[in-house]
Design an enzyme around this catalytic site. Structure first.
Site, PDB file in Angstrom:
ATOM      1  CD  GLU A   1     -52.074  58.629  51.628  1.00  0.00           C
ATOM      2  OE1 GLU A   1     -51.941  59.070  52.785  1.00  0.00           O
ATOM      3  OE2 GLU A   1     -51.134  58.489  50.839  1.00  0.00           O
ATOM      4  CG  HIS A   2     -57.681  59.111  53.386  1.00  0.00           C
ATOM      5  ND1 HIS A   2     -58.219  60.163  54.086  1.00  0.00           N
ATOM      6  CD2 HIS A   2     -57.223  59.635  52.232  1.00  0.00           C
ATOM      7  CE1 HIS A   2     -58.120  61.282  53.358  1.00  0.00           C
ATOM      8  NE2 HIS A   2     -57.493  60.984  52.229  1.00  0.00           N
TER       9      HIS A   2
ATOM     10  CB  SER B   1     -42.994  81.967  57.308  1.00  0.00           C
ATOM     11  OG  SER B   1     -42.890  81.157  56.144  1.00  0.00           O
TER      12      SER B   1
ATOM     13  N   GLY C   1     -49.118  67.616  50.019  1.00  0.00           N
ATOM     14  CA  GLY C   1     -49.228  66.232  50.464  1.00  0.00           C
ATOM     15  C   GLY C   1     -47.933  65.634  51.003  1.00  0.00           C
TER      16      GLY C   1
ATOM     17  CB  SER D   1     -45.267  71.768  54.516  1.00  0.00           C
ATOM     18  OG  SER D   1     -46.582  72.240  54.352  1.00  0.00           O
TER      19      SER D   1
ATOM     20  CG  ASP E   1     -49.156  63.568  57.923  1.00  0.00           C
ATOM     21  OD1 ASP E   1     -49.072  62.441  57.404  1.00  0.00           O
ATOM     22  OD2 ASP E   1     -49.916  64.461  57.501  1.00  0.00           O
TER      23      ASP E   1
ATOM     24  CE1 TYR F   1     -56.605  63.563  56.032  1.00  0.00           C
ATOM     25  CE2 TYR F   1     -57.847  63.723  58.077  1.00  0.00           C
ATOM     26  CZ  TYR F   1     -56.770  63.240  57.368  1.00  0.00           C
ATOM     27  OH  TYR F   1     -55.869  62.405  57.984  1.00  0.00           O
TER      28      TYR F   1
HETATM   29  P1  ADP Z   1     -49.210  69.673  53.655  1.00  0.00           P
HETATM   30  O1  ADP Z   1     -49.090  69.311  55.089  1.00  0.00           O
HETATM   31  O2  ADP Z   1     -49.463  68.497  52.785  1.00  0.00           O
HETATM   32  O3  ADP Z   1     -48.070  70.476  53.138  1.00  0.00           O
HETATM   33  P2  ADP Z   1     -51.354  71.227  54.705  1.00  0.00           P
HETATM   34  O4  ADP Z   1     -52.463  71.977  54.069  1.00  0.00           O
HETATM   35  O5  ADP Z   1     -51.674  70.230  55.739  1.00  0.00           O
HETATM   36  O6  ADP Z   1     -50.509  70.581  53.522  1.00  0.00           O
HETATM   37  O7  ADP Z   1     -50.345  72.254  55.381  1.00  0.00           O
HETATM   38  C1  ADP Z   1     -49.856  73.364  54.665  1.00  0.00           C
HETATM   39  C2  ADP Z   1     -49.908  74.593  55.554  1.00  0.00           C
HETATM   40  O8  ADP Z   1     -48.855  74.519  56.556  1.00  0.00           O
HETATM   41  C3  ADP Z   1     -49.605  75.874  54.806  1.00  0.00           C
HETATM   42  O9  ADP Z   1     -50.765  76.380  54.165  1.00  0.00           O
HETATM   43  C4  ADP Z   1     -49.137  76.776  55.947  1.00  0.00           C
HETATM   44  O10 ADP Z   1     -50.235  77.269  56.692  1.00  0.00           O
HETATM   45  C5  ADP Z   1     -48.364  75.811  56.842  1.00  0.00           C
HETATM   46  N1  ADP Z   1     -46.930  75.841  56.475  1.00  0.00           N
HETATM   47  C6  ADP Z   1     -46.194  74.848  55.948  1.00  0.00           C
HETATM   48  N2  ADP Z   1     -44.925  75.234  55.709  1.00  0.00           N
HETATM   49  C7  ADP Z   1     -44.830  76.517  56.107  1.00  0.00           C
HETATM   50  C8  ADP Z   1     -43.774  77.489  56.113  1.00  0.00           C
HETATM   51  N3  ADP Z   1     -42.566  77.204  55.650  1.00  0.00           N
HETATM   52  N4  ADP Z   1     -44.064  78.719  56.604  1.00  0.00           N
HETATM   53  C9  ADP Z   1     -45.293  79.001  57.077  1.00  0.00           C
HETATM   54  N5  ADP Z   1     -46.313  78.137  57.081  1.00  0.00           N
HETATM   55  C10 ADP Z   1     -46.110  76.914  56.607  1.00  0.00           C
HETATM   56 MG    MG Z   2     -50.651  68.524  56.342  1.00  0.00          MG
END
Ligand code: ADP
Ligand code: MG
Length: 372
Positions: free
Chosen positions: A22-23, A56, A112, A115, A160, A210
């Site tokens: 990690e990191h 979305s 984490g 997404s 990622d 980060y």
């Molecule tokens: P992680 O990558 O761990 O999920 P992040 O903070 O890096 O956390 O990314 C999350 C962000 O990605 C959300 O706040 C949003 O802006 C965007 N995101 C992820 N999934 C979706 C989705 N299904 N629809 C719209 N935005 C999304």
């Molecule tokens: Mg992310």
């Protein structure tokens, strides 16, 4: 926009786990991630105009912008999409035309499991196909990362995006983030399973801290490379060499450097342990990783520490650690399959009693990378 409209193509873009390492990706180290079977689904169609419309379902919101106006938005999630189009344009000007996109996802946001990379790489792969742009996987990985750096502001490493694109069913990727070389490692944990426990908190320190950690690693490297000028990345520096700098670095910077150097070695030890089926050692490495992330790198939080500490009560759990950038999100746990239900029941009650928050367990199945 409606999910039942007809679309030209459907993309399934997975989230990812990272078993250990990690990191270290932005420090030229080794990571051990895998794509998972939870995904963002993106439906795309050309709209024969100069604008894009993206909906979305998870955010329950839609936006429309003209392709001649790819500026940063004040709304965070728009920037992942805008950023990807912006950087496709840098590599292949005027290839992206008007389109509609419908997004739905069973990946938790901000937990984490990345997404964000699933969204970036999903849209990039999809547009590449829809408009026949001819980008390579590595170009897609890098431009998605650039979008996150510049448009969103998280100075993430390559892990990622790499995993979302290159993931392989039932395999971990041992990725060298300095060279982008990787090998796939078949996962067979026998009676043991990987389970995520989502704290359902994401403290808003995550992005700013980060980037601060990245800066702290650069600070350490400036001092170290002044003496050892053949060393470029913190992960090139062995722990014993970091220790030579104990009095030359501030305590904080020293701790950051020591964590990164040791964490990179832990990834390689974890691979050896997996290859000789030594899950006890693997589990111990997960606990060590968490200890370093919490005490030396200081990216954990009370909720994550609570879950990892609690898991140590049970012999059926071989190891646990926080996963991802930190300050919330999930822990990853290596648990005997017969104990998963018991653990979830017990730890959920304990967690609720402590924080008045519900815990969400996520069973992990390792899947393929993004698919069209
Ligand atoms: P992680 O990558 O761990 O999920 P992040 O903070 O890096 O956390 O990314 C999350 C962000 O990605 C959300 O706040 C949003 O802006 C965007 N995101 C992820 N999934 C979706 C989705 N299904 N629809 C719209 N935005 C999304
Ligand atoms: Mg992310």
């Amino acid at each position: 926009m409606n999910k039942n409209d007809s679309y030209d193509l459907v993309i399934k873009s997975p989230g990812r786990i990272n078993l250990i390492g990690e990191h270290v990706d932005y420090n030229g180290g080794h990571v051990l991630p895998a794509a998972i079977d939870k995904k963002i689904t993106l439906k795309l169609k050309k709209n024969n105009s100069t604008h894009i419309t993206v909906y979305s379902k998870n955010i329950d919101s839609e936006f429309t912008i003209d392709l001649s106006n790819l500026n940063r938005s004040s709304i965070e999630w728009h920037n992942y999409i805008i950023g990807v189009i912006y950087y496709i344009n840098v590599l292949k000007p005027n290839t992206v035309k008007g389109f509609d996109c419908y997004i739905d996802s069973n990946l938790p946001l901000g937990s984490g499991v990345s997404s964000s990379a699933a969204l970036e790489c999903g849209i990039a792969k999809g547009l590449n196909e829809l408009f026949n742009i001819g980008l390579t996987d590595l170009e897609i990985i890098n431009l998605s990362k650039d979008a996150e750096h510049t448009m969103v502001g998280t100075k993430c490493g390559i892990m990622d995006q790499f995993t979302v694109v290159k993931g392989k069913k039932d395999h971990l990727l041992l990725l060298n983030c300095k060279t982008n070389d990787y090998e796939t490692i078949k996962v067979n944990f026998g009676d043991y399973k990987l389970v995520l426990l989502n704290t359902n908190v994401s403290h808003n320190l995550a992005t700013s801290e980060y980037n601060v950690r990245r800066g702290e690693c650069e600070t350490a490297m400036k001092t170290i490379s002044a003496k050892y000028n053949d060393l470029q990345y913190l992960c090139d520096v062995k722990p014993d060499v970091v220790k030579e700098f104990k009095n030359l670095l501030s305590e904080k910077i020293y701790n950051r450097a020591l964590f990164v150097s040791k964490e990179n070695q832990r990834t390689l030890k974890a691979v050896e342990a997996i290859q000789r089926n030594d899950l006890q050692t693997l589990g111990a490495l997960l606990y060590k990783s968490h200890e370093g992330l919490s005490k030396l790198y200081e990216v954990s939080c009370t909720e994550l520490d609570f879950l990892v500490e609690y898991s140590k009560k049970f012999d059926q759990i071989l190891g646990a650690r926080m996963m991802g950038g930190g300050f919330g999100g999930c822990t990853i746990n290596l648990i005997h399959k017969d104990f998963v239900e018991n653990l979830i029941e017990e730890i959920s009650i304990a967690y609720r009693n402590e924080f008045s928050i519900d815990l969400t367990p996520i069973a992990i199945h390792i899947g393929d990378g993004v698919k069209i």
